[in-house]
Design a protein around this motif. Structure first.
Motif, PDB file in Angstrom:
ATOM      1  N   SER A   2       0.837  -1.196   0.000  1.00 23.62           N
ATOM      2  CA  SER A   2       0.000   0.000   0.000  1.00 23.62           C
ATOM      3  C   SER A   2       0.869   1.241   0.000  1.00 23.62           C
ATOM      4  N   VAL A   3       0.353   2.311  -0.591  1.00 24.31           N
ATOM      5  CA  VAL A   3       1.120   3.570  -0.551  1.00 24.31           C
ATOM      6  C   VAL A   3       0.813   4.350   0.721  1.00 24.31           C
ATOM      7  N   SER A   4      -0.153   3.900   1.511  1.00 19.12           N
ATOM      8  CA  SER A   4      -0.527   4.642   2.719  1.00 19.12           C
ATOM      9  C   SER A   4       0.571   4.611   3.782  1.00 19.12           C
ATOM     10  N   ASP A   5       1.548   3.688   3.621  1.00 17.26           N
ATOM     11  CA  ASP A   5       2.674   3.667   4.559  1.00 17.26           C
ATOM     12  C   ASP A   5       3.911   4.300   3.942  1.00 17.26           C
ATOM     13  N   LYS A   6       3.695   5.088   2.875  1.00 10.88           N
ATOM     14  CA  LYS A   6       4.808   5.741   2.188  1.00 10.88           C
ATOM     15  C   LYS A   6       4.484   7.219   1.961  1.00 10.88           C
ATOM     16  N   THR A   7       5.551   7.968   1.728  1.00  9.97           N
ATOM     17  CA  THR A   7       5.403   9.400   1.493  1.00  9.97           C
ATOM     18  C   THR A   7       5.876   9.744   0.083  1.00  9.97           C
ATOM     19  N   ALA A   8       5.151  10.651  -0.556  1.00 14.93           N
ATOM     20  CA  ALA A   8       5.590  11.218  -1.837  1.00 14.93           C
ATOM     21  C   ALA A   8       6.125  12.612  -1.540  1.00 14.93           C
ATOM     22  N   LEU A   9       7.349  12.850  -1.955  1.00 15.87           N
ATOM     23  CA  LEU A   9       7.998  14.143  -1.737  1.00 15.87           C
ATOM     24  C   LEU A   9       7.949  14.952  -3.033  1.00 15.87           C
ATOM     25  N   VAL A  10       7.387  16.154  -2.949  1.00 16.94           N
ATOM     26  CA  VAL A  10       7.270  17.028  -4.122  1.00 16.94           C
ATOM     27  C   VAL A  10       8.056  18.304  -3.845  1.00 16.94           C
ATOM     28  N   THR A  11       9.046  18.596  -4.693  1.00 20.01           N
ATOM     29  CA  THR A  11       9.791  19.848  -4.517  1.00 20.01           C
ATOM     30  C   THR A  11       9.071  20.959  -5.282  1.00 20.01           C
ATOM     31  N   GLY A  12       9.131  22.166  -4.734  1.00 17.51           N
ATOM     32  CA  GLY A  12       8.479  23.301  -5.398  1.00 17.51           C
ATOM     33  C   GLY A  12       6.970  23.152  -5.455  1.00 17.51           C
ATOM     34  N   GLY A  13       6.393  22.596  -4.404  1.00 13.29           N
ATOM     35  CA  GLY A  13       4.940  22.329  -4.418  1.00 13.29           C
ATOM     36  C   GLY A  13       4.092  23.386  -3.749  1.00 13.29           C
ATOM     37  N   GLY A  14       4.674  24.537  -3.458  1.00 15.57           N
ATOM     38  CA  GLY A  14       3.940  25.553  -2.713  1.00 15.57           C
ATOM     39  C   GLY A  14       3.003  26.420  -3.542  1.00 15.57           C
ATOM     40  N   SER A  15       3.422  26.762  -4.753  1.00 15.51           N
ATOM     41  CA  SER A  15       2.660  27.691  -5.594  1.00 15.51           C
ATOM     42  C   SER A  15       1.225  27.224  -5.816  1.00 15.51           C
ATOM     43  N   LYS A  16       0.272  28.110  -5.555  1.00 15.90           N
ATOM     44  CA  LYS A  16      -1.151  27.725  -5.591  1.00 15.90           C
ATOM     45  C   LYS A  16      -1.610  27.208  -6.948  1.00 15.90           C
ATOM     46  N   ARG A  17      -1.063  27.756  -8.027  1.00  9.16           N
ATOM     47  CA  ARG A  17      -1.525  27.364  -9.358  1.00  9.16           C
ATOM     48  C   ARG A  17      -0.504  26.488 -10.102  1.00  9.16           C
ATOM     49  N   GLY A  18       0.441  25.958  -9.364  1.00  7.01           N
ATOM     50  CA  GLY A  18       1.531  25.235 -10.013  1.00  7.01           C
ATOM     51  C   GLY A  18       1.283  23.750 -10.183  1.00  7.01           C
ATOM     52  N   ILE A  19       2.122  23.138 -11.011  1.00  8.09           N
ATOM     53  CA  ILE A  19       2.053  21.699 -11.258  1.00  8.09           C
ATOM     54  C   ILE A  19       2.369  20.915  -9.978  1.00  8.09           C
ATOM     55  N   GLY A  20       3.330  21.415  -9.185  1.00 11.04           N
ATOM     56  CA  GLY A  20       3.734  20.708  -7.975  1.00 11.04           C
ATOM     57  C   GLY A  20       2.600  20.526  -6.985  1.00 11.04           C
ATOM     58  N   ARG A  21       1.871  21.602  -6.732  1.00  2.40           N
ATOM     59  CA  ARG A  21       0.770  21.528  -5.762  1.00  2.40           C
ATOM     60  C   ARG A  21      -0.336  20.611  -6.277  1.00  2.40           C
ATOM     61  N   ALA A  22      -0.661  20.724  -7.547  1.00  2.00           N
ATOM     62  CA  ALA A  22      -1.686  19.851  -8.137  1.00  2.00           C
ATOM     63  C   ALA A  22      -1.263  18.386  -8.038  1.00  2.00           C
ATOM     64  N   THR A  23       0.021  18.130  -8.261  1.00  2.00           N
ATOM     65  CA  THR A  23       0.538  16.767  -8.183  1.00  2.00           C
ATOM     66  C   THR A  23       0.451  16.244  -6.759  1.00  2.00           C
ATOM     67  N   ALA A  24       0.790  17.080  -5.790  1.00  2.00           N
ATOM     68  CA  ALA A  24       0.701  16.675  -4.385  1.00  2.00           C
ATOM     69  C   ALA A  24      -0.735  16.290  -4.027  1.00  2.00           C
ATOM     70  N   HIS A  25      -1.697  17.075  -4.493  1.00  2.00           N
ATOM     71  CA  HIS A  25      -3.107  16.764  -4.241  1.00  2.00           C
ATOM     72  C   HIS A  25      -3.512  15.431  -4.885  1.00  2.00           C
ATOM     73  N   THR A  26      -3.072  15.212  -6.117  1.00  2.00           N
ATOM     74  CA  THR A  26      -3.455  13.998  -6.844  1.00  2.00           C
ATOM     75  C   THR A  26      -2.821  12.766  -6.213  1.00  2.00           C
TER      76      THR A  26
END
Length: 253
Positions: A2-26
């Motif tokens: 399961s991925v629930s016991d793992k973390t996905a690390l996204v760099t540059g994920g702060g920008s509200k309209r950016g690809i990073g933040r959208a990816t973190a949500h997905t």
């Protein structure tokens, strides 16, 4: 697994309209716990809070200058105590530069490479050993159509060269880490509606750019985020060393 016991690390994920933040949500919607590194600590924490509230996973936001090794060490030390081990790394942080080559200074060249290439090295070098030890990892680099077609969208020579360096990084790393259960792939977005492109996508310029995109629209951050999340799945373990184009058909090769 399961991925629930793992973390996905996204760099540059702060920008509200950016690809990073959208990816973190997905990724969070798919069950991953999330860690966001961003130069802007407040936006990283805001994104983490938003993700925890919406998806019910663990999320942490940390201020980090990925171009600085000690800043990366400090950020990842915080991470080790806050969330489960990193199973996916999305090297999303990047900066662009439209300056024509004949006007580029050495300082500007170094600035672009520091974030896009050295920054990705600093984080990946620290995360990859744990992935190989655990026998599972997914690494995704955010390159650009500029690397493939030679600029001509928003990025000039410095940006295109840095994003091309990420493609070489992806391919060579895929060879080295494959035997340890770690896949490494690149995603090369075309024209995506984010803050980086926002102001430039107006009027005649927009019409001109759209005319060259067969699907007839600019890309959405979700178009890229969905693909990255797909590449991070356990089931995608036979995809490695590949570059995925997300450009609506504007660059076909």
């Amino acid at each position: 697994m399961s991925v629930s016991d793992k973390t996905a690390l996204v760099t540059g994920g702060g920008s509200k309209r950016g690809i990073g933040r959208a990816t973190a949500h997905t990724l969070a919607a798919a069950g991953w716990n999330i860690a966001i590194l961003d130069l802007d600590e407040a936006s990283a924490k805001d994104a983490a809070h938003e993700i925890e509230e919406q998806h019910g996973v663990r999320a942490v936001g940390i201020g980090c200058d990925i171009t600085d090794e000690s800043s990366v060490e400090n950020a990842l030390a915080v991470l080790d105590d806050a969330v489960p081990p990193v199973g996916a790394l999305v090297n999303n942080a990047g900066i662009t530069s439209p300056i024509p080559f004949l006007q580029v200074t050495g300082q500007e060249w170094d600035r672009i490479f520091a974030v896009n290439v050295r920054g990705a090295f600093n984080v990946t070098r620290r995360i990859a050993p744990g992935m190989t030890e655990r026998g599972f990892g997914r690494i995704v680099f955010l390159s650009s159509v500029s690397a493939e077609r030679g600029g001509g969208v928003f990025g000039g020579v410095a940006y295109s060269a840095a994003k091309a360096a990420e493609l070489g990084f992806t391919r060579a790393l895929a060879r080295e880490l494959g035997p340890h259960g770690v896949t490494v792939n690149a995603v090369a977005p075309g024209l995506i509606d984010t803050d980086i492109t926002g102001g430039a996508l107006e009027g005649e310029r927009k019409a001109q750019l759209l005319a060259g995109i067969p699907v007839g629209r600019t890309g959405k951050v979700a178009d890229v985020a969905d693909l990255i999340t797909y590449l991070c799945r356990e089931e995608s373990g036979y995809i490695s060393g590949a570059t995925y184009d997300v450009n609506g058909g504007s660059h076909i090769h």
